[in-house]
Design a protein around this motif. Sequence first.
Motif, mmCIF file in Angstrom:
data_model
loop_
_atom_site.group_PDB
_atom_site.id
_atom_site.type_symbol
_atom_site.label_atom_id
_atom_site.label_comp_id
_atom_site.label_asym_id
_atom_site.label_seq_id
_atom_site.Cartn_x
_atom_site.Cartn_y
_atom_site.Cartn_z
ATOM 1 N N GLY A 67 55.569 27.383 38.860
ATOM 2 C CA GLY A 67 56.537 27.918 38.870
ATOM 3 C C GLY A 67 56.231 29.248 39.899
ATOM 4 O O GLY A 67 57.308 29.731 40.657
ATOM 5 N N GLN A 109 64.650 36.702 36.714
ATOM 6 C CA GLN A 109 64.753 34.764 37.135
ATOM 7 C C GLN A 109 63.907 33.973 37.073
ATOM 8 O O GLN A 109 63.838 32.921 36.400
ATOM 9 C CB GLN A 109 65.886 34.666 38.552
ATOM 10 C CG GLN A 109 66.760 34.930 37.520
ATOM 11 C CD GLN A 109 67.986 35.490 39.541
ATOM 12 O OE1 GLN A 109 67.224 35.285 40.193
ATOM 13 N NE2 GLN A 109 68.798 36.392 39.521
ATOM 14 N N LEU A 134 62.653 30.679 34.568
ATOM 15 C CA LEU A 134 62.283 29.595 34.862
ATOM 16 C C LEU A 134 60.761 29.099 34.297
ATOM 17 O O LEU A 134 60.870 28.008 34.524
ATOM 18 C CB LEU A 134 62.001 29.512 37.139
ATOM 19 C CG LEU A 134 61.141 28.066 37.273
ATOM 20 C CD1 LEU A 134 62.389 27.289 37.272
ATOM 21 C CD2 LEU A 134 61.471 28.686 38.862
ATOM 22 N N ARG A 193 61.232 27.295 31.272
ATOM 23 C CA ARG A 193 61.859 26.792 30.990
ATOM 24 C C ARG A 193 60.960 25.654 31.358
ATOM 25 O O ARG A 193 60.931 24.707 30.654
ATOM 26 C CB ARG A 193 62.887 26.402 32.243
ATOM 27 C CG ARG A 193 64.092 27.491 31.401
ATOM 28 C CD ARG A 193 64.839 27.791 30.645
ATOM 29 N NE ARG A 193 64.294 27.776 29.653
ATOM 30 C CZ ARG A 193 64.134 29.222 29.257
ATOM 31 N NH1 ARG A 193 64.516 30.193 30.255
ATOM 32 N NH2 ARG A 193 63.749 29.505 28.421
ATOM 33 N N GLU A 226 65.594 21.206 31.109
ATOM 34 C CA GLU A 226 66.754 21.324 31.431
ATOM 35 C C GLU A 226 68.169 22.539 31.834
ATOM 36 O O GLU A 226 68.255 21.480 31.092
ATOM 37 C CB GLU A 226 67.151 20.396 32.811
ATOM 38 C CG GLU A 226 65.588 19.903 32.740
ATOM 39 C CD GLU A 226 66.049 18.354 34.334
ATOM 40 O OE1 GLU A 226 67.128 17.778 34.054
ATOM 41 O OE2 GLU A 226 65.055 17.954 34.924
ATOM 42 N N ALA A 257 70.805 25.457 31.912
ATOM 43 C CA ALA A 257 71.239 26.945 33.187
ATOM 44 C C ALA A 257 71.575 28.122 32.240
ATOM 45 O O ALA A 257 71.408 28.626 30.719
ATOM 46 C CB ALA A 257 71.872 26.956 33.737
ATOM 47 N N VAL A 298 72.261 30.550 37.601
ATOM 48 C CA VAL A 298 70.859 29.773 38.063
ATOM 49 C C VAL A 298 70.864 28.700 37.434
ATOM 50 O O VAL A 298 70.408 28.828 35.643
ATOM 51 C CB VAL A 298 69.517 30.853 37.324
ATOM 52 C CG1 VAL A 298 68.462 30.243 37.939
ATOM 53 C CG2 VAL A 298 69.902 31.615 38.113
ATOM 54 N N VAL A 351 68.144 24.280 36.587
ATOM 55 C CA VAL A 351 66.584 24.538 37.118
ATOM 56 C C VAL A 351 66.632 22.559 36.823
ATOM 57 O O VAL A 351 67.521 22.020 35.956
ATOM 58 C CB VAL A 351 65.554 25.336 36.323
ATOM 59 C CG1 VAL A 351 65.576 24.732 35.056
ATOM 60 C CG2 VAL A 351 63.877 24.436 36.440
ATOM 61 N N ALA A 376 59.902 22.184 40.147
ATOM 62 C CA ALA A 376 60.631 22.588 39.437
ATOM 63 C C ALA A 376 62.036 22.737 40.783
ATOM 64 O O ALA A 376 60.646 23.268 41.737
ATOM 65 C CB ALA A 376 61.267 23.374 38.699
ATOM 66 N N VAL A 406 64.708 25.227 41.510
ATOM 67 C CA VAL A 406 65.824 26.028 40.529
ATOM 68 C C VAL A 406 66.850 25.729 41.832
ATOM 69 O O VAL A 406 65.869 26.627 43.200
ATOM 70 C CB VAL A 406 64.449 26.773 40.377
ATOM 71 C CG1 VAL A 406 64.291 27.878 41.699
ATOM 72 C CG2 VAL A 406 65.795 27.691 39.815
ATOM 73 N N TYR A 407 67.983 26.173 41.771
ATOM 74 C CA TYR A 407 69.297 26.888 42.241
ATOM 75 C C TYR A 407 69.803 27.584 42.091
ATOM 76 O O TYR A 407 69.683 27.939 40.612
ATOM 77 C CB TYR A 407 69.535 25.132 42.458
ATOM 78 C CG TYR A 407 70.000 24.509 41.335
ATOM 79 C CD1 TYR A 407 71.805 25.383 40.333
ATOM 80 C CD2 TYR A 407 70.080 23.970 40.948
ATOM 81 C CE1 TYR A 407 72.297 24.102 39.297
ATOM 82 C CE2 TYR A 407 70.138 23.175 39.287
ATOM 83 C CZ TYR A 407 71.238 23.572 39.385
ATOM 84 O OH TYR A 407 71.905 22.917 37.336
ATOM 85 N N LYS A 408 70.633 28.571 42.764
ATOM 86 C CA LYS A 408 71.341 29.816 41.750
ATOM 87 C C LYS A 408 72.395 29.659 43.226
ATOM 88 O O LYS A 408 72.956 29.759 44.196
ATOM 89 C CB LYS A 408 71.264 31.090 42.471
ATOM 90 C CG LYS A 408 70.860 32.498 42.087
ATOM 91 C CD LYS A 408 69.803 33.215 41.645
ATOM 92 C CE LYS A 408 69.735 33.445 43.055
ATOM 93 N NZ LYS A 408 69.091 34.982 43.200
#
Length: 719
Positions: free
Chosen positions: A120, A135, A139, A142, A148, A150, A162, A164, A178, A180-182
């Motif tokens: 991470g 957050q 992550l 996860r 995977e 949210a 958020v 992943v 990973a 990760v998007y937000k």
Amino acid sequence: MNPWSKLGTASLTRRFALASAILAAAAVLLATAASLWLVDRQHDAAVALLQQREAAFHARTVGNTLATLVSRMEEVADSPILATGLVDSAGRETYLAPFLGGLRQINGIPVQVLFTDFEGKAVAGNGLERFDQEQLAWLRARIDQGVETAAIFNRPDSAELVGVSLLRYSRTNTPEGALVYKVRVQDLHPGPAAMLTWKTQAQATPAAPYLEIPVKVPAQLGNLGLMLRVDTSRLGDILETPSSQYGLIGGIAVLLALVVFLLGSRLSLGLTQDLRKLEQFAGRLGEEGITEHRAELVGSSETITLARSINQMLDRLHLQQEHLQREHQRKDEFLAMLAHELRNPLAPISSAAQLLRMLFAHEPRVRQASEVIGRQVTHMTHLVDDLLDVSRVTRGLVTINKSEVELGAVLREAVEQVVPVIEARGHRLALDIAPNPLPVSGDRTRLIQVAANLLNNAAKYTPDGGELRVCLQQQGGSAVLRVQDNGIGMDPDLLPAVFDLFTQGQRTPDRAQGGLGLGLALVKKLVELHGGSVEAHSTGAGQGSTFTIRLPLLPAVQGAPASAAATAAAAAPATSAAPADPAAPTGAGTDASRVLVVDDNVDAANTLAMLLRSAGHRVTTGHSAQAALAAAGREDFDFILLDIGLPDMSGHALAKALKQLPRCAGSTLIAVSGYGQEQDRRMSLQAGFADHLVKPIVADELIDTIARLKAAPGAHPRA
């Protein structure tokens, strides 16, 4: 000439003819109103359809945007550029940043992207990444779980979604990194009238009308439970019907309705005047009962004919009522006479049976025959007593001699009376009596009779080996006695009449239950004389029955806690431990032991004592837990035989209480019970018993058990 006065003397046929014409005019008005209602419904349906379609469109827009976001992130996560960046730490800054920098918007929505390793830790981002510690911790969890998914995080300015996507090692399928998007949830809103909600969000219901449409999202976002809430208040004016048209039609409708109302009111007075007189007469009849009063023969011809028929019916009912009253009085007198007359032959029969027992005690067959006669005379005497009691109660000849009575003591005495019947049928009786005294104002003898009748009824209508439960507790200002069985139960149609005279359940050809159906009727009468109530409940045949009695407590104890002395007095048994008869042991020598036998069945305790005395032991008997504790507190015993099913305390609880007494420190406890399963024996051993004997006890087994336990290591008989 007033037409309404002529109408008042006309027949009902003419009245209803005129009323039909008026109703036809009213039907036109109703049809007009129905048309307006249909137009209104069509308008509402059109608006609702438009609202539904607009909300669905917005929901699809949000769903497509999220699907594009997830799809794009998965493509990036599968890119070999990210895989290379995990192992090529030297030059990844030259290609990862430009590669991720192209992901700053998806469908015009700003996206923050961060690429991390399997722990991470950040590797690279798109320059917009702003992930807080909560957050990043989410992550890492996860990644550790290899999932995977949210989540949505609430933030002061806007909630953030958020998600992943994991980079997995092809051979082990374990996460190696990973992506990760937000995005901000506010950026996903399709318009000012639409708002995105999720299942973990705590929101108050908005004041304006709204629709909620589920948003179809990819599997990774399925756990969010996204819903699109669309404000529909602004869409109601799109297909608005001109109010002027509604106002005109509404004014005409109100005017017509007023006319119809005035006509209908005037007509209804003329139509129902005579019927209202009959209604008032029927009301007085319901309050006063059938008397000499009769309906007036006035009004229309139909009304007069109806009143004449009612009067004829009342004349016949009056004659039948007088006949029934005479028959009821003769029935009560007959029952009283029958009860008294039956007592005359029963008295010498009972005396003769007792005389046979005394004169021919040495003749087994004569003694057996006299015992049969005695039992049957007792049964017949009970039937006669019930007949006499019911007759006297029905005629109001029973006087209740009220005094302060403690219901716990009353119930124990009633149980003692019914125990022979319960044991003869092999029932198991469980008692739950409140520890505090429950005093009421009543007749002690009659209250014992009430409780005994319910117990006897439960034992009689429960097949052999059944379970009876008796509970006496305080509820508010009342004492509540419940007698429950798992017997034959009652059909629903029998419940309303279960307390009537001569009412019984379904009678079998062999008359297995017997009786005259008087016990419950007597219970109800006596309870009501005490200011209480009784009710019966059963879920159906074969489901058992429950009878509940409620009696008012004396005001001085309602809600007041009982003192320790009062509690002990209420719980004190009717019988006390009898001291050992010094002359009873025959041949008592050095092997003689001091034995305490505790059993609430007096005959069973005495018989067991006789067996032990014949073997040379010195025996004391007790018939309750309190009596056992008292005896063990003043005398030393080598062995204590306890019945497990005592009424005031279970044998297991009594064993623990005895072990706490100094004089019982060296006593050996033996359990005596009708239950002999492995679980029952284990419970006895856990309670401190040295052995567990099952009723009926074999004499040799009992003597051998005492001898074995006496010779066991650690046993120290008292001198």
